[in-house]
Design a protein around this motif. Structure first.
Motif, PDB file in Angstrom:
ATOM      1  N   TYR A   3      15.003  48.030  -0.961  1.00 13.95           N
ATOM      2  CA  TYR A   3      16.277  47.351  -1.044  1.00 13.95           C
ATOM      3  C   TYR A   3      16.404  46.358   0.104  1.00 13.95           C
ATOM      4  CZ  TYR A   3      17.807  50.788  -4.513  1.00 13.95           C
ATOM      5  OH  TYR A   3      17.929  51.560  -5.646  1.00 13.95           O
ATOM      6  N   LEU A   4      16.904  45.171  -0.211  1.00 14.74           N
ATOM      7  CA  LEU A   4      17.042  44.122   0.782  1.00 14.74           C
ATOM      8  C   LEU A   4      18.025  44.529   1.869  1.00 14.74           C
ATOM      9  CD1 LEU A   4      16.354  41.209   1.623  1.00 14.74           C
ATOM     10  CD2 LEU A   4      18.292  40.438   0.245  1.00 14.74           C
ATOM     11  N   LYS A   5      17.551  44.581   3.104  1.00 14.16           N
ATOM     12  CA  LYS A   5      18.361  44.892   4.279  1.00 14.16           C
ATOM     13  C   LYS A   5      19.047  46.255   4.182  1.00 14.16           C
ATOM     14  CE  LYS A   5      19.296  40.003   5.282  1.00 14.16           C
ATOM     15  NZ  LYS A   5      20.333  38.956   5.485  1.00 14.16           N
ATOM     16  N   ARG A   6      18.462  47.171   3.419  1.00 13.22           N
ATOM     17  CA  ARG A   6      19.015  48.527   3.289  1.00 13.22           C
ATOM     18  C   ARG A   6      17.913  49.554   3.532  1.00 13.22           C
ATOM     19  NH1 ARG A   6      23.560  49.307   0.342  1.00 13.22           N
ATOM     20  NH2 ARG A   6      23.400  51.410   1.236  1.00 13.22           N
ATOM     21  N   PRO A   7      17.387  49.647   4.760  1.00 13.14           N
ATOM     22  CA  PRO A   7      16.272  50.557   5.031  1.00 13.14           C
ATOM     23  C   PRO A   7      16.592  52.017   4.749  1.00 13.14           C
ATOM     24  CG  PRO A   7      17.249  49.767   7.078  1.00 13.14           C
ATOM     25  CD  PRO A   7      17.824  48.933   5.975  1.00 13.14           C
TER      26      PRO A   7
END
Length: 229
Positions: A3-7
């Motif tokens: 997920y983009l920028k959702r580690p």
């Protein structure tokens, strides 16, 4: 992948593949619950999380709830999928307010639009005095009330049509969506529109104005105001 920028969400959903000797191999945890049958078939049993699929988009309900709770005017927030009419799935947000002065539907929708894509914006916002709870003290999603017509079509901030073209297109929207009144600045998909309704709407518009606009036009111009230009 992830997920983009959702580690943290990537770590939760992309788990280690237990069937591979490669320690870096990953599987995507869909949240679907299933079991093998004696005949080798797989039986789908339901969901084990709050990820849903609407209009072809996979949506994490918890992500919408998290953003909604960031609004300083909101105390609690829950988002569910309602299907009060056959084949009419809509996102519904329930919230309690921090103070006596409650945010309006328009204010909440505007806040979410600044942080989420259009397909993740609930079609309806319902204010509750308190969330229904289970015996364990958790929010009882099954007890959340059915939205009223006033919740589905809030009247604040409605902009009336300003010319004959907007008036004609607006009439088609109300017919296809089955709700009203609608303003020329309201988003088609936020009002419960989907790909099937979009196809019906564009067919009506093309026949009425003797033009040939593709369905994709509605995704780029999702309000009467934009579409009637």
């Amino acid at each position: 992948s992830g997920y983009l920028k959702r580690p943290e969400l990537t770590k939760e959903k992309f788990i280690r593949n237990p069937f591979s000797i490669d320690s870096t191999a990953r599987l995507y945890k869909t949240g679907d619950l299933a079991r093998y049958l004696p005949n080798g078939n797989i039986e789908y049993l339901g969901r084990i999380d709050h990820q849903v699929k609407i209009r072809g988009f996979r949506i994490e309900l918890g992500e919408i709830e998290t953003v909604l709770r960031k609004d300083p005017r909101v105390r609690e927030a829950v988002v569910i999928v309602r299907e009060d009419a056959p084949d009419d799935k809509r996102l519904a947000a329930y919230f309690t307010a921090q103070h006596k002065s409650s945010p309006t539907t328009g204010e909440l929708r505007k806040f979410l639009t600044e942080h989420l894509p259009a397909y993740m914006i609930p079609a309806v916002f319902v204010k509750l005095d308190a969330m229904p709870l289970t015996n364990n003290g958790k929010i009882n999603r099954l007890a959340l009330p059915r939205p009223q017509q006033s919740d589905l079509t809030p009247t604040e901030g409605i902009v009336a049509p300003r010319n004959q073209v907007e008036s004609a297109v607006l009439g088609m929207w109300e017919s296809v969506l089955g709700v009203g009144p609608i303003g020329v600045t309201q988003d088609f998909f936020a009002l419960g529109g989907d790909s099937l309704r979009a196809a019906r709407l564009m067919n009506l518009i093309n026949r009425r104005f003797h033009i040939l606009l593709p369905i994709a036009t509605l995704f780029r111009a999702a309000t009467v105001e934009q579409l009637a230009v």
